[in-house]
Design a protein around this motif. Structure first.
Motif, PDB file in Angstrom:
ATOM      1  N   THR A 182      -1.656  -7.864  -8.298  1.00 25.89           N
ATOM      2  CA  THR A 182      -1.714  -7.442  -6.889  1.00 25.89           C
ATOM      3  C   THR A 182      -2.396  -6.085  -6.734  1.00 25.89           C
ATOM      4  O   THR A 182      -2.453  -5.280  -7.673  1.00 25.89           O
ATOM      5  CB  THR A 182      -0.290  -7.293  -6.286  1.00 25.89           C
ATOM      6  N   GLY A 183      -2.822  -5.857  -5.502  1.00 25.36           N
ATOM      7  CA  GLY A 183      -3.380  -4.550  -5.165  1.00 25.36           C
ATOM      8  C   GLY A 183      -2.301  -3.484  -5.184  1.00 25.36           C
ATOM      9  O   GLY A 183      -2.559  -2.336  -5.552  1.00 25.36           O
ATOM     10  N   SER A 184      -1.113  -3.874  -4.792  1.00 26.33           N
ATOM     11  CA  SER A 184      -0.017  -2.893  -4.802  1.00 26.33           C
ATOM     12  C   SER A 184       0.216  -2.384  -6.218  1.00 26.33           C
ATOM     13  O   SER A 184       0.408  -1.179  -6.433  1.00 26.33           O
ATOM     14  CB  SER A 184       1.272  -3.521  -4.260  1.00 26.33           C
ATOM     15  N   ASN A 218      -2.508  -0.010  -7.225  1.00 32.19           N
ATOM     16  CA  ASN A 218      -2.272   1.313  -6.615  1.00 32.19           C
ATOM     17  C   ASN A 218      -1.157   2.058  -7.343  1.00 32.19           C
ATOM     18  O   ASN A 218      -1.259   3.254  -7.623  1.00 32.19           O
ATOM     19  CB  ASN A 218      -1.874   1.157  -5.141  1.00 32.19           C
ATOM     20  N   HIS A 250      -1.647   2.238   3.187  1.00 36.65           N
ATOM     21  CA  HIS A 250      -0.885   1.129   2.613  1.00 36.65           C
ATOM     22  C   HIS A 250       0.121   1.634   1.587  1.00 36.65           C
ATOM     23  O   HIS A 250       1.259   1.171   1.538  1.00 36.65           O
ATOM     24  CB  HIS A 250      -1.839   0.114   1.970  1.00 36.65           C
ATOM     25  N   GLU A 296       4.092  -0.457   0.666  1.00 33.41           N
ATOM     26  CA  GLU A 296       4.422  -0.764  -0.732  1.00 33.41           C
ATOM     27  C   GLU A 296       5.900  -0.481  -1.001  1.00 33.41           C
ATOM     28  O   GLU A 296       6.337  -0.335  -2.135  1.00 33.41           O
ATOM     29  CB  GLU A 296       3.436  -0.064  -1.690  1.00 33.41           C
ATOM     30  N   GLU A 324      -8.054   5.599   1.454  1.00 37.50           N
ATOM     31  CA  GLU A 324      -8.080   4.138   1.649  1.00 37.50           C
ATOM     32  C   GLU A 324      -9.362   3.757   2.382  1.00 37.50           C
ATOM     33  O   GLU A 324      -9.640   4.296   3.450  1.00 37.50           O
ATOM     34  CB  GLU A 324      -6.838   3.720   2.452  1.00 37.50           C
ATOM     35  N   ASN A 374      -6.839  -0.298   6.372  1.00 35.94           N
ATOM     36  CA  ASN A 374      -6.219  -1.504   6.917  1.00 35.94           C
ATOM     37  C   ASN A 374      -5.558  -1.263   8.274  1.00 35.94           C
ATOM     38  O   ASN A 374      -6.006  -1.768   9.306  1.00 35.94           O
ATOM     39  CB  ASN A 374      -5.204  -2.041   5.884  1.00 35.94           C
ATOM     40  N   ASP A 404      -7.610   3.611  -2.692  1.00 39.33           N
ATOM     41  CA  ASP A 404      -7.155   2.249  -2.428  1.00 39.33           C
ATOM     42  C   ASP A 404      -8.341   1.525  -1.791  1.00 39.33           C
ATOM     43  O   ASP A 404      -8.600   1.662  -0.594  1.00 39.33           O
ATOM     44  CB  ASP A 404      -5.940   2.280  -1.488  1.00 39.33           C
ATOM     45  N   ALA A 450      -8.832  -1.780  -1.570  1.00 38.25           N
ATOM     46  CA  ALA A 450      -8.527  -3.208  -1.404  1.00 38.25           C
ATOM     47  C   ALA A 450      -9.682  -3.929  -0.700  1.00 38.25           C
ATOM     48  O   ALA A 450     -10.052  -5.044  -1.060  1.00 38.25           O
ATOM     49  CB  ALA A 450      -7.231  -3.383  -0.614  1.00 38.25           C
ATOM     50  N   ARG A 451     -10.258  -3.240   0.302  1.00 41.59           N
ATOM     51  CA  ARG A 451     -11.385  -3.829   1.052  1.00 41.59           C
ATOM     52  C   ARG A 451     -12.643  -2.965   0.915  1.00 41.59           C
ATOM     53  O   ARG A 451     -13.427  -2.842   1.856  1.00 41.59           O
ATOM     54  CB  ARG A 451     -11.005  -4.011   2.518  1.00 41.59           C
ATOM     55  N   CYS A 475      -9.320  -5.407  -4.442  1.00 48.88           N
ATOM     56  CA  CYS A 475      -8.639  -6.707  -4.368  1.00 48.88           C
ATOM     57  C   CYS A 475      -9.641  -7.854  -4.301  1.00 48.88           C
ATOM     58  O   CYS A 475     -10.634  -7.773  -3.581  1.00 48.88           O
ATOM     59  CB  CYS A 475      -7.749  -6.777  -3.132  1.00 48.88           C
ATOM     60  N   LYS A 509      -8.387 -10.886  -0.932  1.00 49.28           N
ATOM     61  CA  LYS A 509      -8.465 -10.708   0.527  1.00 49.28           C
ATOM     62  C   LYS A 509      -9.765 -11.372   1.000  1.00 49.28           C
ATOM     63  O   LYS A 509      -9.924 -12.579   0.821  1.00 49.28           O
ATOM     64  CB  LYS A 509      -8.328  -9.234   0.868  1.00 49.28           C
TER      65      LYS A 509
END
Ligand SMILES: Cc1ncc(COP(=O)(O)O)c(C=O)c1O
Length: 363
Positions: free
Chosen positions: A66-68, A71, A92, A97, A145, A149, A178, A180-181, A206, A209
């Protein structure tokens, strides 16, 4: 598609984590060469890690479920128990988290408040506490980030990130990004992934996503940092075995699903423009990637009622706050679904919560 309790879903805009692997991705997964990744012997995982490290311009990468977790591992590497991270109040890592940094690593945190997630370099730099000594908590890591998000998918300006990175480097404070995107930021802005990633000591990205893989994230950083992260990953119980099957989905996603993020961005934009034309719910300057946050403050709608009414008409979104609704575009939402969703949302805004038809089931 239907939800378990009911209405047919015409556009599921709840999250870009909803994507299901396409048949060619499943075929790549089925054909993956595998080995035991705890021993570093899964060739497909190794290929994925090498590929992502290179894309992001760092020495090494580590595959995580996971991304969590990516991180958490990043922060863990940089921060000793009792020290702090500082981050945006909507980040996030601090909002979603579940306190993991405190629970697992004894990390404390402070936050700065931004305008919708957009990074103003002065905010972290003013908040940072270096050399706290025996009295004050010291800042060990700044977490950025990109895209943001809960900030509605805004892209952080590269110059702002570079400024934070330079000051942190000089002060001996680490930066974790972070990302993720980060793919979405890269596709929308044209800034190379590595340029963003250079601003941080560690970066999480990630695959699960917008890129459409069923699972998987990576942490990148120095080879030494990734060796240490590998130990902590196992310690957290996330040492994985023949996960080349999952890494193959990630490699497929990197080959086929990065550039197409532009389609998600265009659809998000199209919907945002149609809604902005009928109600003051969108700041179009902030619609930059695949996330659209509607601010219903200047309408009669509450977010929960709006989300429920939209769901009755087949459009699923997320009530992010009392008056904010988040809608996220992804691989499984095409032009037709975007058109249908836009029409539903537009009508709800035009008719308002009191209208007799706000609960109708037909889109
Ligand atoms: C910005 C950001 N970071 C990290 C994550 C965590 O990813 P995961 O759900 O894989 O733990 C998410 C998930 O939505 C996210 O939006």
């Amino acid at each position: 598609m239907t939800t378990s309790s009911g209405p047919a879903i015409v556009a599921d805009l709840l999250s870009d984590t909803l994507t299901r692997p396409v048949p060619a991705m499943r075929a790549a997964m089925a054909a993956a060469e595998v080995g035991d990744d705890v021993f570093g012997e899964d060739p497909t995982v190794r290929r994925l890690e090498a590929r992502v490290a290179e894309l992001l311009g760092h020495e090494a990468a580590l595959f995580t479920p996971t991304g969590s977790l990516a991180n958490q591992l990043g922060m863990r590497l940089h921060v000793s128990p009792g020290e702090e991270i500082i981050a945006d109040s909507l980040a996030h890592v601090v909002r979603a988290e579940l306190g993991a940094a405190a629970v697992f690593s004894g990390i404390t945190s402070r936050t700065w408040v931004s305008r919708g997630g957009l990074l103003d370099p002065a905010a972290p730099l003013d908040l940072m506490a270096v050399g706290g000594g025996p009295y004050q908590v010291g800042t060990a890591c700044v977490v950025l980030e990109n895209t943001h998000n809960f900030g509605g998918g805004v892209i952080q300006p590269l110059a702002a990130m570079e400024q934070v990175a330079a000051v942190c480097r000089a002060a001996g404070v680490r930066v974790h990004l972070d990302g993720a995107r980060l793919w979405n930021a890269h596709v929308a802005s044209g800034v190379p992934l590595a340029a963003y990633a250079r601003c941080a000591d560690t970066v999480s990205v990630c695959l699960s996503k917008g890129l459409g893989a069923p699972i998987g994230s990576l942490l990148v950083g120095s080879a030494e940092a990734m060796r240490e992260a590998r130990v902590w990953r196992k310690r957290y119980g996330a040492g994985m075995r023949q996960v080349g099957i999952l890494a193959a989905a990630g490699l497929y996603a990197l080959d086929h699903h990065i550039e197409r993020l532009a389609e998600d961005h265009a659809r998000t934009r199209r919907c945002a423009e149609a809604l902005a034309a009928v109600a003051p719910v969108v700041d179009l300057d902030r619609v930059q990637t695949n996330i659209l946050v509607l601010d219903l403050s200047d309408t009669d709608w509450q977010a929960t009622a709006f989300v429920e009414a939209a769901l009755r008409r087949g459009v699923r979104g997320y009530a992010m706050g009392a008056r904010q609704v988040r809608l996220v575009w992804h691989l499984d939402v095409d032009d037709a679904a975007t058109h249908a969703a836009t029409e539903v949302l537009r009508r709800l805004l035009v008719e308002g919560p009191g209208s007799a038809t706000a609960g109708a089931t037909e889109p």
